[in-house]
Design an enzyme around this catalytic site. Sequence first.
Site, PDB file in Angstrom:
ATOM      1  N   GLY A 116       0.822  -1.203   0.000  1.00  0.00           N
ATOM      2  CA  GLY A 116       0.000   0.000   0.000  1.00  0.00           C
ATOM      3  C   GLY A 116       0.856   1.253   0.000  1.00  0.00           C
ATOM      4  O   GLY A 116       2.074   1.199  -0.231  1.00  0.00           O
ATOM      5  N   VAL A 128       1.898   3.286   2.435  1.00  0.00           N
ATOM      6  CA  VAL A 128       2.974   3.351   3.430  1.00  0.00           C
ATOM      7  C   VAL A 128       4.095   2.374   3.080  1.00  0.00           C
ATOM      8  O   VAL A 128       5.284   2.714   3.168  1.00  0.00           O
ATOM      9  CB  VAL A 128       2.421   3.078   4.842  1.00  0.00           C
ATOM     10  CG1 VAL A 128       3.554   2.963   5.856  1.00  0.00           C
ATOM     11  CG2 VAL A 128       1.458   4.189   5.261  1.00  0.00           C
ATOM     12  N   GLY A 129       3.745   1.164   2.662  1.00  0.00           N
ATOM     13  CA  GLY A 129       4.759   0.186   2.292  1.00  0.00           C
ATOM     14  C   GLY A 129       5.606   0.641   1.122  1.00  0.00           C
ATOM     15  O   GLY A 129       6.840   0.487   1.119  1.00  0.00           O
ATOM     16  N   ASN A 143      -2.363   1.880  12.115  1.00  0.00           N
ATOM     17  CA  ASN A 143      -3.190   2.850  12.813  1.00  0.00           C
ATOM     18  C   ASN A 143      -3.910   2.159  13.964  1.00  0.00           C
ATOM     19  O   ASN A 143      -4.211   0.975  13.900  1.00  0.00           O
ATOM     20  CB  ASN A 143      -4.218   3.468  11.863  1.00  0.00           C
ATOM     21  CG  ASN A 143      -3.591   4.491  10.929  1.00  0.00           C
ATOM     22  OD1 ASN A 143      -2.662   5.204  11.313  1.00  0.00           O
ATOM     23  ND2 ASN A 143      -4.093   4.576   9.709  1.00  0.00           N
ATOM     24  N   LYS A 177      -1.333   8.686  19.327  1.00  0.00           N
ATOM     25  CA  LYS A 177      -1.668   8.547  17.902  1.00  0.00           C
ATOM     26  C   LYS A 177      -3.101   8.027  17.739  1.00  0.00           C
ATOM     27  O   LYS A 177      -3.825   8.436  16.826  1.00  0.00           O
ATOM     28  CB  LYS A 177      -0.676   7.598  17.229  1.00  0.00           C
ATOM     29  CG  LYS A 177      -0.937   7.350  15.733  1.00  0.00           C
ATOM     30  CD  LYS A 177      -0.704   8.598  14.906  1.00  0.00           C
ATOM     31  CE  LYS A 177      -1.008   8.371  13.430  1.00  0.00           C
ATOM     32  NZ  LYS A 177      -0.131   7.368  12.804  1.00  0.00           N
ATOM     33  N   ASN A 187      -9.932  10.336  11.508  1.00  0.00           N
ATOM     34  CA  ASN A 187     -10.275   9.321  10.508  1.00  0.00           C
ATOM     35  C   ASN A 187     -11.782   9.122  10.325  1.00  0.00           C
ATOM     36  O   ASN A 187     -12.287   9.217   9.203  1.00  0.00           O
ATOM     37  CB  ASN A 187      -9.588   7.995  10.850  1.00  0.00           C
ATOM     38  CG  ASN A 187      -8.134   7.981  10.421  1.00  0.00           C
ATOM     39  OD1 ASN A 187      -7.510   9.020  10.297  1.00  0.00           O
ATOM     40  ND2 ASN A 187      -7.586   6.806  10.208  1.00  0.00           N
ATOM     41  N   ASN A 213      -8.652  16.545   5.821  1.00  0.00           N
ATOM     42  CA  ASN A 213      -8.377  16.641   7.256  1.00  0.00           C
ATOM     43  C   ASN A 213      -8.718  18.008   7.839  1.00  0.00           C
ATOM     44  O   ASN A 213      -9.358  18.122   8.882  1.00  0.00           O
ATOM     45  CB  ASN A 213      -6.905  16.328   7.529  1.00  0.00           C
ATOM     46  CG  ASN A 213      -6.574  14.863   7.333  1.00  0.00           C
ATOM     47  OD1 ASN A 213      -7.431  14.064   6.940  1.00  0.00           O
ATOM     48  ND2 ASN A 213      -5.342  14.498   7.582  1.00  0.00           N
ATOM     49  N   GLU A 258      -9.846   0.599   8.876  1.00  0.00           N
ATOM     50  CA  GLU A 258      -9.201   0.155  10.111  1.00  0.00           C
ATOM     51  C   GLU A 258      -9.998   0.580  11.341  1.00  0.00           C
ATOM     52  O   GLU A 258      -9.435   0.708  12.431  1.00  0.00           O
ATOM     53  CB  GLU A 258      -7.783   0.711  10.169  1.00  0.00           C
ATOM     54  CG  GLU A 258      -6.861   0.131   9.113  1.00  0.00           C
ATOM     55  CD  GLU A 258      -5.429   0.603   9.253  1.00  0.00           C
ATOM     56  OE1 GLU A 258      -4.610  -0.148   9.811  1.00  0.00           O
ATOM     57  OE2 GLU A 258      -5.128   1.723   8.800  1.00  0.00           O
TER      58      GLU A 258
END
Length: 296
Positions: free
Chosen positions: A9, A11-12, A97, A178, A186, A196, A256
Amino acid sequence: MKIGVIGGGAVGLLISSLLADQGHQVTIYVRRQDQKHMINKIGIEFLSSPDIFQVRAMLIDELQQEDFIFICVKYYQIEQILTVLKNSSSTLIFIQNGMGHIDLINKMDFASTIIVGTFEHGALKVNDYSVIHTGKGKLNIALLSGNELVLSSTYKAIDSLSFPVEIEQNWHVMLSEKLVINAVINPLTALFQVKNGEILTNPHVVALGKQLCKEAASVLQLNAEKQWRRVIGIAGNTNENESSMKMDLKNNQLTEIEGISGYLLKHASVDIPYTRFVYQSIKALECYREREDKDG
C-alpha cells in the site's frame, strides 16, 4: 542492511523507496502476482520527484530472513501476517493505525524483538508501483518486547535526513496519543468525505470531534484538553491530506475502524456513545460498499 517491507500500500511503497534511497537492500512483500511483476519490472516510482527506486518484490508467502521487517498492512490483515511471521527471527517493526494490533501481537509467542511505530509521513498510492509523498514527517519507534539494544541498533541503521527516526521510551503513550488522533480525524473525514483540515471549519463537526477526543482520552487515561490541541494542530498541518479511512471507503475497501474505535470500545469501562456511533456508522458504510461491489 537487508530490510523487508510487508505491504504494497501507500505506506509500504513509501517506506521501501525511502530505505532503498539510503542504499539498503530492500524487498517488498506483496499479496498479488501482478504487483510483484510491476515493481520488479519498473521499480517504485516517486511521483513527487523524477526518482524511481529499484527494490525487489516477492509474495508474502515467499518471506525470507531479513535484518528488519516492517509490517505495513492494515489492521484487518494482521492476523494472517502474524501466522507467516511466527517463526521469524528478524526484528519486527509494526506500523498500523490504532492499537488493535497490540492485542493480536501479545497473543503470539515471538522469539524476536518486537518494535511498534507511528509513521508521520503522508503518502498516496497511485497504482501498484507509484506513490506520492504528500508530507514529510518522521518515524517514531518504541520497544514492545525483546532486546532494548536491538531498538537502538535499529535506530542507528535507518535514521537519516530523508527518513528521520525518533525513539520513544513508552510504547503505550506513543500509540495512545496517535490513537486519539486517528479516533477523531479518521472517522469524521470518512463520514463527511472531507479533507483533514475541513473538520475544523464546521462548528458542528468540531463539536463532534471534541466529544470523540474526550472519550478516547478518557479510555486511554490521557489529558483531553492537551489531546484536543494535538488534534487541532495535526488536522491543521495536514489540512489538504485525505485520511486513509476516507480513501478506504472511497475505494470500496475495508477500513481500520476495528483497530481504532473498536479498540476503544473494547477497552472502555463506561459507555462512550460518540465513539460507538462513528464505529457503527463506518461499519454500516463498509456493508453498503460491499453490497454495491457485489451488485456491480
